[in-house]
Write a protein that holds these residues in place. Sequence first.
Motif, short mmCIF file in Angstrom:
data_model
loop_
_atom_site.label_atom_id
_atom_site.label_comp_id
_atom_site.label_asym_id
_atom_site.label_seq_id
_atom_site.Cartn_x
_atom_site.Cartn_y
_atom_site.Cartn_z
N ALA A 79 0.92 -1.15 -0.03
CA ALA A 79 0.01 0.10 0.02
C ALA A 79 0.89 1.06 0.14
CB ALA A 79 -0.86 0.08 1.18
N TYR A 80 0.46 2.17 -0.64
CA TYR A 80 1.09 3.59 -0.91
C TYR A 80 1.51 4.02 0.73
CZ TYR A 80 2.46 8.33 -2.13
OH TYR A 80 3.21 9.30 -2.22
N GLY A 81 0.70 4.17 1.39
CA GLY A 81 0.99 4.56 2.82
C GLY A 81 1.96 3.78 3.57
N ASP A 82 2.06 2.66 3.14
CA ASP A 82 3.25 1.63 3.74
C ASP A 82 4.65 1.85 3.27
OD1 ASP A 82 1.38 0.92 5.50
OD2 ASP A 82 0.69 -0.85 4.31
N ILE A 83 4.86 2.85 2.62
CA ILE A 83 5.93 2.81 1.81
C ILE A 83 6.80 4.00 2.22
CG2 ILE A 83 7.28 3.60 -0.47
CD1 ILE A 83 5.03 2.22 -1.94
N VAL A 84 8.18 3.86 2.56
CA VAL A 84 9.14 4.67 3.18
C VAL A 84 9.98 4.79 1.91
CG1 VAL A 84 8.83 4.04 5.53
CG2 VAL A 84 10.75 3.23 4.44
N LYS A 85 10.97 6.09 2.05
CA LYS A 85 11.96 6.35 0.90
C LYS A 85 13.22 5.73 1.49
CE LYS A 85 9.46 10.77 -0.32
NZ LYS A 85 8.98 10.03 -1.63
N GLY A 86 14.17 5.52 0.20
CA GLY A 86 15.26 5.18 0.58
C GLY A 86 16.41 5.78 -0.06
N TYR A 87 17.46 6.51 0.34
CA TYR A 87 18.51 7.20 -0.22
C TYR A 87 19.71 6.21 -0.40
CZ TYR A 87 22.03 10.69 -1.31
OH TYR A 87 23.19 11.50 -1.82
N GLU A 88 20.30 6.13 -1.58
CA GLU A 88 21.19 5.04 -1.88
C GLU A 88 22.75 5.55 -1.59
OE1 GLU A 88 22.75 2.08 -5.59
OE2 GLU A 88 21.12 3.70 -5.80
N LEU A 89 23.33 4.81 -0.96
CA LEU A 89 24.79 5.65 -0.61
C LEU A 89 25.59 4.73 -1.80
CD1 LEU A 89 25.01 4.59 3.24
CD2 LEU A 89 24.30 6.75 2.03
N GLU A 90 27.01 5.31 -1.58
CA GLU A 90 28.05 4.88 -2.71
C GLU A 90 28.25 3.48 -2.72
OE1 GLU A 90 31.48 7.14 -2.37
OE2 GLU A 90 30.44 9.05 -2.88
N ASP A 91 28.01 2.85 -1.74
CA ASP A 91 28.37 1.20 -1.64
C ASP A 91 27.22 0.36 -2.22
OD1 ASP A 91 26.72 1.67 0.36
OD2 ASP A 91 28.13 0.76 2.08
N GLY A 92 26.06 1.17 -2.39
CA GLY A 92 24.88 0.45 -2.78
C GLY A 92 23.63 0.20 -1.99
N SER A 93 24.15 0.36 -0.64
CA SER A 93 23.22 0.32 0.32
C SER A 93 22.30 1.23 0.49
CB SER A 93 23.99 0.11 1.82
OG SER A 93 24.81 1.05 2.22
N HIS A 94 21.13 1.41 1.27
CA HIS A 94 20.20 2.40 1.30
C HIS A 94 19.90 2.71 2.92
CE1 HIS A 94 19.31 0.90 -2.51
NE2 HIS A 94 18.87 1.96 -2.78
N VAL A 95 19.87 4.35 3.03
CA VAL A 95 19.28 4.57 4.27
C VAL A 95 17.74 4.87 4.27
CG1 VAL A 95 19.51 6.53 5.95
CG2 VAL A 95 21.64 5.70 4.74
N LEU A 96 16.92 4.37 4.99
CA LEU A 96 15.63 4.33 4.81
C LEU A 96 15.07 5.76 5.73
CD1 LEU A 96 14.41 0.78 5.21
CD2 LEU A 96 14.79 2.05 3.27
N ILE A 97 14.27 6.52 5.28
CA ILE A 97 13.80 7.73 5.83
C ILE A 97 12.17 7.69 5.64
CG2 ILE A 97 13.81 10.15 5.48
CD1 ILE A 97 16.48 9.33 6.08
N THR A 98 11.49 7.82 6.98
CA THR A 98 10.17 7.87 7.12
C THR A 98 9.78 9.19 6.55
OG1 THR A 98 10.18 8.59 9.27
CG2 THR A 98 10.55 6.22 8.94
N PRO A 99 8.36 9.38 6.32
CA PRO A 99 7.73 10.68 5.79
C PRO A 99 7.73 11.64 7.05
CG PRO A 99 6.33 9.05 5.17
CD PRO A 99 7.55 8.15 5.98
#
Length: 333
Positions: free
Chosen positions: A57-77
Amino acid sequence: MPRAIWTGSISFGLVNVPVKLFTATEDRSVGFHQFEPESGERIRYQRVTEQSGQEVAYGDIVKGYELEDGSHVLITPEELEAVEPGRSRTIDIEDFIDLDDVDPVYFDKTYHLAPADQAAAKPYALLREAMKDSNRVAIARFVMRAKQSLAAIRVASVDGDGDEAGAGDVLVLETMHFGDEVRSPAAIREMKVLDDGIELNDRERAAAKSLVESLTSDWEPAKYTDTYRERVLDLVARKADGERIVTEKAEEPTASVTDLMAVLEASVNEARQKRGDAPRATSGAGASVTDYASMSKDELYEEAQRRDIDGRSKMTKDELVAALSDSAMAEAS
């Protein structure tokens, strides 16, 4: 009736000008949906997880910022909301600069600024005239839709029909790219050929200048239409009527030209003849009035549109050449 998408005020010094913001442009591109050709069923996209394929569901999605090593930092609304610039109803002018110093590459989207009410008309007009007289543009920041934007406020002349309200000089706001968002052309490898000391002789310069002058005219926005969009809509209408469409083979690209001077001179001659609406005659009995065969299909279509030739959108390139030749001969006779 246009509707304001933002209301607030322009602030410069201790002066506040209540204004409303209206979009100045609209996208007229032809839009399509996607279908599976055999069944004719509409294709729709879903948000699914990469591994399980389960829909989220759209409301359950959080954003992720990709780092140089390919991993992601998840950020909530909620975390993003905490660092937002905050709600503001002020366009804060930071500087006035010379209008000629602003490169258009920094401009993004254009909006009309209108006085919010009758009381705002005088300070609005005062700011407009001060900027017009000094040839200045205001650089400002404001927040719209929770996003901070850099903006330029400038004076624009708007043509009106008869007694149409709004004709004359108005303030427009251009959202701008920040300095680190504009790429330098110096990083383009192909630009380096310009550093090799290219020599231009006086004859070439004169011919190029003459070509520019031959193609110079007054700015008339209405004469520039999207001929591709017109042909797409015509194609849709014809298919909706059940017409069978026969596609043509793409034209082969023409060979590159090495004699720059010859091309310049020919271009100047062609431009002058077009400006005078004079057909380009060729010699010999039975010769074509204009060398339409050397023109691309787009150029032929634009010329057929200018001459208002019926049925032009359905014509092949050869049919356009024939119709234009007949029209030019009729004019010449």
